[in-house]
Design a protein around this motif. Structure first.
Motif, short mmCIF file in Angstrom:
data_model
loop_
_atom_site.label_atom_id
_atom_site.label_comp_id
_atom_site.label_asym_id
_atom_site.label_seq_id
_atom_site.Cartn_x
_atom_site.Cartn_y
_atom_site.Cartn_z
N ARG A 145 0.82 -1.22 0.00
CA ARG A 145 0.00 0.00 0.00
C ARG A 145 0.85 1.26 0.00
O ARG A 145 0.46 2.27 -0.59
N PHE A 146 1.98 1.22 0.68
CA PHE A 146 2.86 2.38 0.80
C PHE A 146 4.11 2.17 -0.07
O PHE A 146 4.62 1.06 -0.20
N THR A 147 4.61 3.27 -0.61
CA THR A 147 5.84 3.23 -1.40
C THR A 147 6.71 4.42 -0.99
O THR A 147 6.24 5.56 -0.97
N THR A 148 7.97 4.13 -0.71
CA THR A 148 8.91 5.21 -0.40
C THR A 148 9.85 5.41 -1.59
O THR A 148 10.22 4.44 -2.26
N SER A 149 10.20 6.66 -1.82
CA SER A 149 11.12 7.00 -2.90
C SER A 149 11.91 8.23 -2.47
O SER A 149 11.59 8.85 -1.45
N ARG A 150 12.94 8.55 -3.23
CA ARG A 150 13.74 9.70 -2.86
C ARG A 150 14.25 10.41 -4.11
O ARG A 150 14.42 9.80 -5.17
N ASP A 151 14.52 11.70 -3.92
CA ASP A 151 15.12 12.53 -4.95
C ASP A 151 16.33 13.19 -4.30
O ASP A 151 16.19 14.18 -3.58
N ASN A 152 17.50 12.64 -4.54
CA ASN A 152 18.70 13.16 -3.87
C ASN A 152 19.05 14.57 -4.33
O ASN A 152 19.67 15.32 -3.58
N ALA A 153 18.66 14.92 -5.54
CA ALA A 153 18.93 16.28 -6.02
C ALA A 153 18.12 17.31 -5.24
O ALA A 153 18.49 18.49 -5.18
N LYS A 154 17.00 16.87 -4.66
CA LYS A 154 16.14 17.78 -3.90
C LYS A 154 16.23 17.54 -2.40
O LYS A 154 15.49 18.16 -1.63
N ASN A 155 17.12 16.64 -1.98
CA ASN A 155 17.25 16.32 -0.55
C ASN A 155 15.89 15.95 0.05
O ASN A 155 15.57 16.37 1.18
N THR A 156 15.13 15.17 -0.69
CA THR A 156 13.77 14.88 -0.27
C THR A 156 13.45 13.39 -0.41
O THR A 156 13.83 12.76 -1.40
N VAL A 157 12.75 12.88 0.58
CA VAL A 157 12.23 11.52 0.54
C VAL A 157 10.72 11.60 0.62
O VAL A 157 10.16 12.51 1.25
N TYR A 158 10.06 10.64 -0.01
CA TYR A 158 8.61 10.64 -0.09
C TYR A 158 8.03 9.34 0.47
O TYR A 158 8.70 8.29 0.47
N LEU A 159 6.80 9.43 0.91
CA LEU A 159 6.05 8.24 1.29
C LEU A 159 4.67 8.35 0.64
O LEU A 159 3.85 9.17 1.06
N GLN A 160 4.47 7.57 -0.40
CA GLN A 160 3.17 7.52 -1.06
C GLN A 160 2.31 6.49 -0.34
O GLN A 160 2.69 5.32 -0.25
N MET A 161 1.18 6.92 0.16
CA MET A 161 0.31 6.05 0.95
C MET A 161 -1.01 5.89 0.22
O MET A 161 -1.76 6.86 0.06
N ASN A 162 -1.28 4.69 -0.22
CA ASN A 162 -2.51 4.38 -0.94
C ASN A 162 -3.39 3.47 -0.10
O ASN A 162 -2.93 2.85 0.87
N SER A 163 -4.64 3.38 -0.47
CA SER A 163 -5.60 2.50 0.21
C SER A 163 -5.52 2.68 1.72
O SER A 163 -5.40 1.72 2.49
N LEU A 164 -5.59 3.91 2.13
CA LEU A 164 -5.41 4.23 3.55
C LEU A 164 -6.51 3.61 4.40
O LEU A 164 -7.67 3.48 3.99
N LYS A 165 -6.10 3.23 5.60
CA LYS A 165 -7.02 2.61 6.55
C LYS A 165 -7.09 3.47 7.81
O LYS A 165 -6.17 4.24 8.12
N PHE A 166 -8.14 3.26 8.57
CA PHE A 166 -8.30 4.01 9.82
C PHE A 166 -7.07 3.81 10.70
O PHE A 166 -6.59 4.75 11.35
N GLU A 167 -6.53 2.58 10.71
CA GLU A 167 -5.40 2.28 11.58
C GLU A 167 -4.09 2.90 11.10
O GLU A 167 -3.07 2.76 11.78
N ASP A 168 -4.09 3.57 9.97
CA ASP A 168 -2.91 4.33 9.55
C ASP A 168 -2.84 5.70 10.22
O ASP A 168 -1.85 6.42 10.06
N THR A 169 -3.87 6.06 10.95
CA THR A 169 -3.89 7.33 11.67
C THR A 169 -2.74 7.38 12.66
O THR A 169 -2.60 6.50 13.52
#
Length: 129
Positions: free
Chosen positions: A67-91
């Motif tokens: 459901r979740f995917t992490t990725s990064r862009d080193n040129a932007k000093n940024t990491v991402y967490l894409q969260m799909n199909s979110l559930k109540f327990e992800d709160t």
């Protein structure tokens, strides 16, 4: 002083998606593995994901795998967490951290993190059921 700044937390309905970002200016970003963690109210902090310094390896907690995917862009000093199909327990409050490395032993429900020295203050994700 290294600043770790998370963003993207929001209120969302179950089943929807959110994308978290974590920016770390002032760090030799490409030298660090980046981890995402979360802590729900009244619960202990748990590891969510981790990505190696060059993005070549990623690791996920069983609770978010697929459901979740992490990725990064080193040129932007940024990491991402894409969260799909979110559930109540992800709160939870979601935190980003930079460290030496990470991995995951076979059968372990969460990634292993090594020397996560730099932490952000978190971004709040609230999922309504």
């Amino acid at each position: 002083q290294v600043q770790v700044v998370e963003s993207g937390g929001n209120l969302a309905q179950a089943g929807r998606s959110l994308r978290l970002s974590c920016n770390v200016p002032g760090l030799t970003f490409g030298d660090y593995a980046m981890g995402w963690f979360r802590q729900a109210a009244g619960k202990e902090r748990e590891g969510v994901s981790c990505i190696s310094w060059n993005g070549g390896s990623t690791y996920y907690a069983d609770s978010v795998k697929g459901r979740f995917t992490t990725s990064r862009d080193n040129a932007k000093n940024t990491v991402y967490l894409q969260m799909n199909s979110l559930k109540f327990e992800d709160t939870a409050m979601y935190y980003c951290a930079a460290g030496i490395g990470c991995g995951q032993r076979a059968g372990d429900p969460e990634p292993d993190y090594y020397n996560m020295d730099y932490w952000g203050k978190g971004t709040l994700v609230t999922i309504s059921s």
